[in-house]
Write an enzyme that holds these catalytic residues in place. Structure first.
Site, PDB file in Angstrom:
ATOM      1  CG  ASN B  79      -1.800  -1.257   1.260  1.00  0.00           C
ATOM      2  OD1 ASN B  79      -1.597  -2.089   2.128  1.00  0.00           O
ATOM      3  ND2 ASN B  79      -2.687  -1.424   0.303  1.00  0.00           N
ATOM      4  CB  ILE B  87       0.385   6.495   2.267  1.00  0.00           C
ATOM      5  CG1 ILE B  87       1.814   6.745   2.731  1.00  0.00           C
ATOM      6  CG2 ILE B  87      -0.311   5.498   3.185  1.00  0.00           C
ATOM      7  CD1 ILE B  87       1.924   7.659   3.916  1.00  0.00           C
ATOM      8  CB  CYS B  88      -2.983   3.139  -0.942  1.00  0.00           C
ATOM      9  SG  CYS B  88      -4.631   2.816  -1.528  1.00  0.00           S
ATOM     10  CG  LEU B  89      -4.599   4.757   5.727  1.00  0.00           C
ATOM     11  CD1 LEU B  89      -4.741   3.251   5.908  1.00  0.00           C
ATOM     12  CD2 LEU B  89      -3.653   5.309   6.780  1.00  0.00           C
TER      13      LEU B  89
END
Lengths: 506, 218
Positions: B79, B87-89
């Site tokens: 991620n 960042i993939c959040l």
């Protein structure tokens, strides 16, 4: 059943009074000490219950004290108000319990407070050492406390006094304030402290008048408690008194100014999906604020815009919605509901704006030209295209200009060019959402898009709808057109960065 | 003093006073709106022992808009972009709430390291590696932690090579790289192609050697 006892205790202390007076005269002066003790008791009471103490005036026969004692119910309880004739029956029935409740229609919501008792009393000079206080008036605001029980209450209070007590006022206030009085007089249907589902039953001439009075008092009391309690605002991270805060429908509390700023900015940006409780749990659940909350928090102008955006959003869910073409109006006009024979007749193109009442054609967005005639825009379009196809200086161009007016032709050409450029740009740099058709331009990030308007998941590269449960399958399945194209790096961009770091660090 | 500055100052102070969470926030320059956060890699993960730094930019409309965060330290994680640290959040995007703080967001990043979500990848290649061979992925992630985040030395690779091992960084087998290098291709190109094709673990059997040569010749 308790009446005879109560009567006797009511009489007893008053019978004793002459005797006590005798004692006093015998002792001569305990009065100075009494005066000091009275002063002290009043100060202590005032520090514990500042709102209860109303006045304290010295008079010829002693100090006159007025107290206003609210009743707190914890936990909240329902109050059933019974008219007197039912209650006569109720008292006569030996079992004392509730079949009369069924007949009684008025029960309040659970209340946390009852209106105050008004207690006026005189402290004789010999109080507290030798004489009890003399109660001159005892009543309840809105006379919610049944008048038939006032005598019993007098008796109970009198019975609490003993000659060796240091002062009785605190015990009395506590007794009334805590609601113990209701248990002692059997007004509460079960032991209050143990059972949350108990009910208070009171007798009153006019239940329908008393009920709203009790409920509004409770609401005011709750507001007052809220206003005085301190809450930490999770947005600005500062504590604020409740009067500067808002408690939302979900019971989360935020300071008014933060919430107003937050919702105000969401409304300004048109992002009304975020106008809701900012608590992460509420955000995850997607709860939006109701109108009651929004009206309380933001300015009138913002409320108006919020309502307008909400209506607009609802209308835009209708794929047939068109904005009114009148420049200053732009009201969304929903698609008409058609009967079957109307469909395909040409009338399905007719729209009438609810705001400015202009009627227009849904296809060409010009004034309604009837169900049969072709849309004039097509005519203009072909005419402009013809004009543009001719080279500059062509005689036929001059002819067209002469015929329609040079300025008119210029204007149409300009508009045509603008529209063409717009269309080209839209095709080149945006992708239409397959759900609602809105065009989206990606500034950064991966090709998995979620439409902000209709929540449709789609691929930015090919415009295909993606299943919300596994949107990445589209990019992870070998053989599909968008396999491993989750990111469109400009050629070499990714590799460049890779190598740069590799070599740079060695 | 505006509300944003007041809140950020409070958050920085709060983080300083809290010794138990191991989350640090410090200023990068004179601006309180450009910060650097850091935290230790979570235990029992390939990131254990590493020290991870995050670049924090606080937007004008903070806290109503999400804070911008990306990893400064290179991280091998499905991620997190291995190239840019992006960042993939969800809470950094549409699930943001003004109630979230710098500290709580950094804690979320820390727990992201504990529980990768390969179905929602920021780095598709790393995600592929993760799903193909968890063990090989862990090894690579541990190696990255060692060389970029100052983590403990990985036993298998020892310290006999003082410089960084490009093959290990890419999570590949030395034998595979040698094989194609032996055919006369440049080493860095071989690594690059094998990495992109995910020539790892069980996946090796699925990729024909011709396919690799084809890619190498491009």
């Amino acid at each position: 059943m308790f009446l005879p006892d109560a009567m006797s205790s009511l009489v007893a202390p008053f019978e004793n009074i002459p005797h006590v007076y005798d004692l006093c005269t015998q002792e001569g002066n305990g009065q100075e000490e009494c005066a000091m003790m009275q002063e002290e008791e009043w100060e202590v009471l005032k520090s514990i219950y500042p709102d209860v103490c109303v006045s304290n005036d010295a008079g010829p026969s002693g100090r006159t004290i007025k107290l206003e004692i609210p009743v707190e119910l914890s936990p909240a309880q329902n109050v059933t108000i019974v008219p007197p004739q039912l209650n006569t029956h109720h008292q006569q029935s030996a079992s004392h319990q509730s079949h009369t409740h069924v007949a009684c229609p008025t029960t309040t919501n659970p209340l946390t407070a009852l209106p105050p008792f008004l207690l006026a009393l005189i402290l004789p000079p010999e109080y507290p050492l030798h004489t009890p206080p003399r109660i001159t008036a005892l009543a309840s605001t809105h006379t919610w406390f049944p008048s038939s029980k006032i005598r019993d209450l007098h008796a109970l209070l009198a019975g609490m006094w003993t000659s060796d007590s240091q002062g009785i006022l605190y015990s009395w206030v506590e007794f009334l304030h805590s609601g113990d009085v209701l248990d002692s007089l059997n007004l509460s249907s079960s032991t209050r402290k143990n059972q949350s589902a108990s009910t208070i039953t009171i007798v009153n001439q006019s239940p329908s008048t008393l009920l709203p009075l009790l409920e509004s008092h409770d609401a005011r009391a709750q507001d007052a408690t809220f206003a005085e309690t301190s809450y930490p605002c999770a947005i600005c991270l500062s504590p604020y008194k409740g009067r500067h805060c808002v408690r939302l429908a979900c019971a989360h509390v935020f300071c008014r100014s933060c919430l107003s700023d937050f919702w105000g900015s969401c409304i300004a940006e048109g992002d009304i999906g975020r106008v809701g409780c900012p608590d992460p749990a509420c955000v995850k659940a997607g709860h939006e604020a109701g109108e009651d909350d929004v009206v309380r928090v933001v300015q009138e102008e913002e409320v108006r815009r919020w309502k307008w955006l909400r209506t607009k959003r609802a209308l835009e869910r209708d794929p047939g919605m068109i904005h009114c073409p009148v420049m200053f109006c732009q009201t969304p006009v929903p698609s008409p509901k058609l009967s079957e024979e109307e469909d395909g007749s040409g009338w399905e193109r007719l729209r009438t704006c609810p705001t400015c009442e202009s009627s227009f054609c849904a296809l060409c967005r010009r004034t309604w030209h009837g169900p049969i005639s072709e849309c004039p825009i097509r005519v203009t379009d072909t005419f402009v295209q013809e004009y543009l196809a001719l080279s500059e200086g062509d005689v036929r161009r001059a002819e067209i200009e002469r015929r329609w007016g040079r300025a008119n032709v210029r204007r149409l050409v300009e508009k045509h060019e603008d529209e063409r450029k717009n269309r080209e740009w839209m095709e080149k740099s945006t992708m239409g959402c397959p759900g609602c058709g809105v065009h989206v331009q990606k500034s950064v990030g991966c090709n998995h898009m979620t439409c902000a308007k209709c929540k449709q998941h789609f691929c930015y590269r090919c415009g295909e709808r993606l299943p919300p449960t596994e949107p990445y399958k589209h990019f992870n399945t070998p053989g599909l057109g968008c396999f491993s194209k989750l990111f469109d790096y400009a050629p070499g961009e990714d590799e460049m960065e890779w190598q740069e770091i590799e070599f740079g660090d060695i | 003093m505006d509300a944003r500055l007041r809140r950020v100052n409070k958050e920085i102070a709060d983080c300083k006073n809290d010794k138990s969470s191991n989350i640090k926030i410090e200023l990068v320059d004179a601006s309180p709106f450009h910060l650097k956060g850091s935290f230790p890699g979570p235990q029992d993960t390939p990131y254990e022992g590493g020290h991870f730094e995050v670049d924090i930019v606080i937007p004008d409309s903070y806290p109503f808009q999400p804070v911008k965060m990306k990893f400064i330290t290179k991280v091998y994680h499905p991620n997190i972009s291995s190239a840019s640290g992006a960042i993939c959040l969800d809470i950094l995007k549409d699930a943001w709430s003004p109630v979230l703080t710098l500290k709580s967001t950094l804690i979320s990043l820390q727990s992201l390291l504990c529980s990768p979500e390969p179905n929602d990848p920021q780095d598709a290649e790393v995600a592929k590696h993760y799903t193909t061979s968890k063990r090989s992925f862990d090894e690579t992630a541990r190696y990255w932690t060692q060389i970029y985040a100052g983590g403990p030395a990985v036993k298998k690779m020892e310290v006999k090579e003082p410089q960084k091992d490009e093959i290990a960084i890419a999570g590949l087998e030395k034998a595979h790289v040698d094989q194609f290098e032996g055919l006369g291709f440049e080493r860095s190109k071989v690594i690059d192609v094998l990495r992109r094709l995910n020539y790892r673990g069980a996946n090796v059997a699925n990729i024909a050697e011709d396919r690799i040569v084809e890619e190498l010749l491009k």
